[in-house]
Design an enzyme around this catalytic site. Structure first.
Site, PDB file in Angstrom:
ATOM      1  N   HIS A 191     -73.611  37.169  18.116  1.00  0.00           N
ATOM      2  CA  HIS A 191     -74.000  35.508  17.692  1.00  0.00           C
ATOM      3  C   HIS A 191     -74.260  35.672  16.245  1.00  0.00           C
ATOM      4  CE1 HIS A 191     -75.844  31.878  17.736  1.00  0.00           C
ATOM      5  NE2 HIS A 191     -77.049  32.513  17.022  1.00  0.00           N
ATOM      6  N   ARG A 331     -52.649  30.497  21.414  1.00  0.00           N
ATOM      7  CA  ARG A 331     -51.874  31.778  21.910  1.00  0.00           C
ATOM      8  C   ARG A 331     -52.554  31.791  23.455  1.00  0.00           C
ATOM      9  NH1 ARG A 331     -53.429  37.503  19.597  1.00  0.00           N
ATOM     10  NH2 ARG A 331     -55.301  37.178  20.664  1.00  0.00           N
ATOM     11  N   GLU A 429     -45.325  41.438  17.533  1.00  0.00           N
ATOM     12  CA  GLU A 429     -46.231  42.479  17.328  1.00  0.00           C
ATOM     13  C   GLU A 429     -45.893  43.821  17.763  1.00  0.00           C
ATOM     14  OE1 GLU A 429     -50.245  41.022  18.851  1.00  0.00           O
ATOM     15  OE2 GLU A 429     -49.228  39.968  20.430  1.00  0.00           O
ATOM     16  N   ASP A 453     -51.514  44.556  15.409  1.00  0.00           N
ATOM     17  CA  ASP A 453     -50.751  45.337  16.487  1.00  0.00           C
ATOM     18  C   ASP A 453     -49.351  45.896  16.069  1.00  0.00           C
ATOM     19  OD1 ASP A 453     -52.360  45.603  18.909  1.00  0.00           O
ATOM     20  OD2 ASP A 453     -52.071  43.323  19.234  1.00  0.00           O
ATOM     21  N   ARG A 463     -55.333  51.195  16.444  1.00  0.00           N
ATOM     22  CA  ARG A 463     -56.233  50.124  15.768  1.00  0.00           C
ATOM     23  C   ARG A 463     -57.447  50.498  15.708  1.00  0.00           C
ATOM     24  NH1 ARG A 463     -54.755  44.207  17.600  1.00  0.00           N
ATOM     25  NH2 ARG A 463     -56.596  43.407  16.725  1.00  0.00           N
ATOM     26  N   CYS A 500     -50.225  35.985  11.432  1.00  0.00           N
ATOM     27  CA  CYS A 500     -51.461  35.866  11.615  1.00  0.00           C
ATOM     28  C   CYS A 500     -52.093  37.187  11.736  1.00  0.00           C
ATOM     29  CB  CYS A 500     -51.569  34.840  12.926  1.00  0.00           C
ATOM     30  SG  CYS A 500     -50.997  35.743  14.433  1.00  0.00           S
TER      31      CYS A 500
HETATM   32  C1  PEP Z   1     -52.257  40.891  15.670  1.00  0.00           C
HETATM   33  O1  PEP Z   1     -51.979  41.816  16.667  1.00  0.00           O
HETATM   34  O2  PEP Z   1     -51.962  40.862  14.640  1.00  0.00           O
HETATM   35  C2  PEP Z   1     -52.866  39.712  16.058  1.00  0.00           C
HETATM   36  C3  PEP Z   1     -53.177  38.535  15.378  1.00  0.00           C
HETATM   37  O3  PEP Z   1     -53.503  39.634  17.486  1.00  0.00           O
HETATM   38  P1  PEP Z   1     -54.983  40.554  17.990  1.00  0.00           P
HETATM   39  O4  PEP Z   1     -55.483  40.850  16.635  1.00  0.00           O
HETATM   40  O5  PEP Z   1     -55.626  39.217  18.684  1.00  0.00           O
HETATM   41  O6  PEP Z   1     -54.527  41.417  18.910  1.00  0.00           O
HETATM   42 MG    MG Z   2     -52.127  41.279  18.749  1.00  0.00          MG
END
Ligand code: PEP
Ligand code: MG
Length: 575
Positions: A191, A331, A429, A453, A463, A500
């Site tokens: 939060h 998404r 991705e 990803d 990651r 993104c």
């Molecule tokens: C990504 O994989 O770059 C992405 C934007 O999705 P998330 O970080 O939600 O897996």
């Molecule tokens: Mg992703």
């Protein structure tokens, strides 16, 4: 002497001021057992009703005063408090059958729920323990007659120092006068992380008992460093950094409202990534020309039951209406793998990132997906909605997902619900998708590259795993080539290619991505104006030539050498 602590940055910026330590409430239940359990039950009911009424009012207040995130969280807490099966009945049983006093019973039952959340495998779920803790505190305060200190008026430049701040805490605080927050607990998605980013308050967590009331504190939300009682030189240096940051912010502010263009006028979009419906307004205020990624997981994450169609419809509609006709990419659900949802038990997997995640899960749990698709299609009438499927690896997956969307559309039409045709895109991705991007581009209306990803799957480097961090980089030629393949395929097919993942906000990579054909960049709202300013400094032709050079590189070092040279020339041109 100054004390310097390294914590975790959860909201950027540089804050400076006087510490106000938020008191830790003593909420120890007394040891004595009640003589008359029936009488104790009555007392508990009174205390419970008062707490419920109080929380109900707080939710309303949050909706009026702050909207969005706080109200959503407090509402979820109200749902938890009202849960007969998990909360009310077990507490009453503990008083009736075990002879506990009401504070002991509250502590036992809600403490148990807190622990359950804390043991969850998923970080997001673990952070929800804070909400259950908030409900526990709320009931215990009533039961023990404890009144918290008043923070509704704070002097300007206050640095809040707390163990953790819950929604019930922040709703009662004068946050307009808070210049920084330091907590010992919490995290990026807690939060305190969300609220401080929304309000632009520099914040650092992971620093226990940093300061005492009245100490001078510097909160460096850029580096995650907290300095208590700095010496003159440190203070002067920090003040200078603040002045520079402020000047830069003001200089860049003109880029909040101008369209995203290169120096020679090639146009694109710089949009915001958001994680809850309430963040749309903040993205808009930060200069977003649309939402490039709404992660719909927030609707499912901390809920005891799956969100129904109406709940989802209202949330999507809220975002679309806030964005007032600007594009909004929502998404579809991306859970599974390491992200669990409480209402949907999943089998344990050896390699969750390579398992039944995102679209794979939705195509298996068809009812779950159908509800979301219906809610999205209904919301489509309220703005410029685009639907995006995550983790697509094959053409078959895209076709199946589109077929389900079409089924949902026909179903709604049969029910007399008006639905517009909504563009359907995919996240690229998974390397497989980048490799067959030309085929996917014939059947998708747009792409958005998810570098977070894409890097992990390309480099086989998880990651967030520090031991393979040296492999995880958007500067790696393998990653850059996959991005170029994707953007090139989109360009040839005449569809929009966006991005993104986190890399979209990297100012050094921006011209490369542009040169490859990425025309929509979506990022944390705080990075938007800087990226727009960077784009405005580049000629499209130079971006293309930079991309070409980089695509000839065989190592990350070569890429970085080219960038160092080019940035030097670029800076020289600006002087
Ligand atoms: C990504 O994989 O770059 C992405 C934007 O999705 P998330 O970080 O939600 O897996
Ligand atoms: Mg992703």
């Amino acid at each position: 002497m100054a004390l310097i602590y390294q914590g975790t940055k959860i909201s950027p910026g540089l804050g400076m001021g006087q510490a106000r330590v938020v008191e830790k409430l003593r909420l120890e239940p007394p040891a004595e057992r009640p003589r008359d359990p029936e009488q104790e039950l009555l007392r508990f009911r009174q205390c419970y009703d008062a707490a419920e009424e109080d929380l109900r009012k707080t939710v309303q207040e949050a909706q009026e005063k702050l909207g969005g995130h706080e109200a959503e969280i407090l509402d979820a807490q109200l749902t938890l408090l009202q849960d007969e099966y998990a909360v009310l009945e077990p507490i009453q049983e503990a008083i009736r059958d075990e002879g506990l006093n009401m504070a002991q019973a509250i502590d036992k039952v809600l403490g148990g729920i807190v622990e359950l959340f804390q043991q969850a495998a998923d970080e997001y779920m673990r952070l929800r323990a804070g909400d259950a803790e908030d409900v526990r505190k709320r009931l215990l305060m009533r039961a023990l007659g404890v009144t918290p200190r008043d923070y509704s008026v704070l002097p300007a430049g206050t640095i809040l120092v707390a163990e953790e701040l819950t929604p019930s805490d922040t709703i009662r605080m004068d946050l307009a006068h808070v210049s920084g927050i330091v907590t010992s607990r919490g995290g990026y998605y807690s939060h305190v992380g969300i609220i401080s980013r929304n309000l632009g308050i520099p914040s650092v967590c992971g620093v226990p008992e940093a300061a005492e009331d009245g100490d001078t504190v510097l909160v460096d939300g850029e580096k995650g460093v907290v300095t208590v009682n700095p010496d003159e030189a440190e203070l002067a240096l920090f003040s200078e950094r603040r002045r520079e940051a402020e000047a830069e912010k003001q200089q860049l502010d003109v880029f909040r409202t101008v369209p995203s263009r290169t120096l020679d006028g090639e146009a694109g979009l710089i949009c915001g990534n958001i994680g809850t419906a309430a963040e749309a307004q903040a993205a808009l205020d930060a200069g977003a020309e649309g939402i490039g990624l709404l992660r719909s997981e927030f609707l499912y994450m901390d809920q005891p039951a799956l969100p129904d169609e109406e709940t989802q419809f209202q949330a999507y509609r809220q975002v679309l209406e806030t964005m007032g006709g600007r594009p909004v990419i929502i998404r579809t659900l991306d859970v599974g793998g390491d992200k669990a949802i409480p209402a949907l038990p999943m089998e344990r997997e050896e390699n969750p990132f390579l398992g039944c995640r995102a679209i794979r899960l939705c195509l298996e749990r068809r009812e779950l997906f159908r509800v979301q698709l219906r809610a999205l299609l209904r919301a489509g009438s309220y703005g410029d909605l685009k639907i995006m499927f995550p983790m697509i690896s094959t053409l078959g997956e895209l076709r199946s997902a589109k077929a389900m969307l079409e089924e949902a559309r026909k179903e709604l039409l049969r029910e007399g619900v008006p639905v517009r045709k909504v563009p359907v895109g995919i996240m690229v991705e998974v390397p497989a998708a980048a490799v067959i991007a030309d085929c996917l581009a014939r059947e998708a209306d747009f792409f958005s590259i998810g570098t977070n990803d894409l890097i992990q799957y390309t480099m086989a480097a998880e990651r967030g795993n520090p031991s393979v961090d040296h492999l995880y980089s958007p500067y790696d030629p393998a990653v850059l080539r996959l991005i170029a393949m994707t953007a090139g395929a989109a360009e040839r097919a005449g569809i929009l290619c966006g991005m993104c993942g986190e890399a979209a906000a990297d100012p050094e990579l921006l011209p490369i991505f542009w040169g490859m054909g990425v025309r929509e960049l979506s990022m944390s709202p705080g990075a938007i104006i800087r990226s727009r300013a960077v784009l405005a400094n580049w000629r499209a032709e130079d971006c293309r030539s930079l991309a070409e050079q980089v695509l000839l590189c065989g190592s990350r070092q070569e890429v970085q050498d080219i960038l160092a040279r080019t940035n030097g020339q670029q800076n020289a041109r600006q002087v």
